[in-house]
Design a protein around this motif. Sequence first.
Motif, PDB file in Angstrom:
ATOM      1  N   UNK A 171      31.496  40.348  36.150  1.00 40.18           N
ATOM      2  CA  UNK A 171      31.159  41.254  37.254  1.00 40.18           C
ATOM      3  C   UNK A 171      32.366  41.458  38.168  1.00 40.18           C
ATOM      4  N   UNK A 172      33.111  40.399  38.427  1.00 44.60           N
ATOM      5  CA  UNK A 172      34.327  40.528  39.238  1.00 44.60           C
ATOM      6  C   UNK A 172      35.321  41.488  38.581  1.00 44.60           C
ATOM      7  N   UNK A 173      35.443  41.396  37.258  1.00 42.40           N
ATOM      8  CA  UNK A 173      36.375  42.261  36.538  1.00 42.40           C
ATOM      9  C   UNK A 173      35.893  43.707  36.539  1.00 42.40           C
ATOM     10  N   UNK A 174      34.577  43.901  36.381  1.00 46.67           N
ATOM     11  CA  UNK A 174      34.020  45.255  36.354  1.00 46.67           C
ATOM     12  C   UNK A 174      34.228  45.980  37.680  1.00 46.67           C
ATOM     13  N   UNK A 175      34.277  45.229  38.757  1.00 48.52           N
ATOM     14  CA  UNK A 175      34.424  45.847  40.074  1.00 48.52           C
ATOM     15  C   UNK A 175      35.712  45.411  40.776  1.00 48.52           C
ATOM     16  N   UNK A 176      36.705  45.099  39.959  1.00 47.47           N
ATOM     17  CA  UNK A 176      38.011  44.701  40.495  1.00 47.47           C
ATOM     18  C   UNK A 176      38.596  45.743  41.455  1.00 47.47           C
ATOM     19  N   UNK A 177      38.491  47.055  41.174  1.00 49.25           N
ATOM     20  CA  UNK A 177      39.037  48.034  42.129  1.00 49.25           C
ATOM     21  C   UNK A 177      38.401  47.928  43.515  1.00 49.25           C
ATOM     22  N   UNK A 178      37.137  47.507  43.570  1.00 52.08           N
ATOM     23  CA  UNK A 178      36.438  47.402  44.851  1.00 52.08           C
ATOM     24  C   UNK A 178      36.783  46.096  45.553  1.00 52.08           C
ATOM     25  N   UNK A 179      36.688  44.994  44.828  1.00 52.33           N
ATOM     26  CA  UNK A 179      36.878  43.702  45.477  1.00 52.33           C
ATOM     27  C   UNK A 179      38.347  43.404  45.765  1.00 52.33           C
ATOM     28  N   UNK A 180      39.245  44.210  45.191  1.00 52.92           N
ATOM     29  CA  UNK A 180      40.669  44.012  45.475  1.00 52.92           C
ATOM     30  C   UNK A 180      41.109  44.753  46.734  1.00 52.92           C
ATOM     31  N   UNK A 181      40.195  45.497  47.347  1.00 54.91           N
ATOM     32  CA  UNK A 181      40.510  46.136  48.624  1.00 54.91           C
ATOM     33  C   UNK A 181      40.582  45.066  49.712  1.00 54.91           C
ATOM     34  N   UNK A 182      41.674  45.010  50.451  1.00 53.83           N
ATOM     35  CA  UNK A 182      41.752  44.024  51.536  1.00 53.83           C
ATOM     36  C   UNK A 182      40.885  44.449  52.713  1.00 53.83           C
TER      37      UNK A 182
END
Length: 241
Positions: A171-182
Motif C-alpha cells: 500500500x505504501x508503494x501504491x501511494x508513494x507519490x502521495x505519501x512522499x509529499x512533505x
Amino acid sequence: MGIKQAVFNKEAKNWKQFQKQIAAFFGECGYLSENEKSVELVRGKKAIDTKVQVRNEFDLLVLVECKYLNKPVNQEVVHAFRTVMQDSGANVGYIVSRKGFQSGAKDAIVKTSIKLRTIDELIEDFFKVWKINLAKKYSDLSNNLFPYWDPSGGKMPSDGKPISFELKKLVDLAYKPIISLPLSEYISEFDKSFPMDVPQIDDSLIVTGSIKILNYREYFDFVDANIEKAHRHYQILYREL
C-alpha cells in the motif's frame, strides 16, 4: 520530454485553448487568474486575455496577452499593449507567443515592464513556483494519511492486532507519490525523479496493474485522483472498514 509537457497534458489546438491553458497555469501557481476579463482604462474598458493578481504586500496587477499565431509577433502588437499597460496602471505585462517575436517587438519593450515570452519560456520562469504551490496544495490533503505510513508507528489497527508487513509495504508503494509529499510548511524546494512506477491495487489490496508516471503533470494528476482511494485502502489495511 520537454518542460511544457510537464505542465500541460495536451497541446493547445486553437487560440481559446491556448489562453485558457495560460490562465490555468497562473492559477496553479497560486495567483488569482481570470480568463477574458476587462480592465479599466483612462477612457472605458479593454478586454484582456488573462488578468492575474498577485496577492502579496505589493498586490501586483499582471496583464497577459496570448498570441496563438503561426508567425512571430510584430512590434504593432507590443505598441498596442503598451497603451493598455499605461492606461490600466498594471504593474507587469506579458505577451506570450506561440512562435516567438520579431526583432522590432523586442526593441519596443525597452524601458517598459512588458516581458516577451514563448510558452516554454513562460513556464520556465514560473516552473518552480508552480511545482511548489501544487505540492503545498496536495500536502495539505495528504497530511491525514501521515499516521498510517509514519515510520515511527504512529497508527495502530483498531483491534490492536498486527497488520501484514507485506501488505503495508504494498500500500505504501501504491501511494508513494502521495505519501512522499512533505508537510506543506516544510516545502521550499520540490523535486522528483521520473519515470515513477507504482502498482495499482483494488479494495482487496491485490495488485491489478501498474502505472508509469512520466512528469510533474502526471504526478499531480495521480495525487489528485487517488487521495480518497489511498485513504480508503489504508483504512482497509488497518481494519477500520
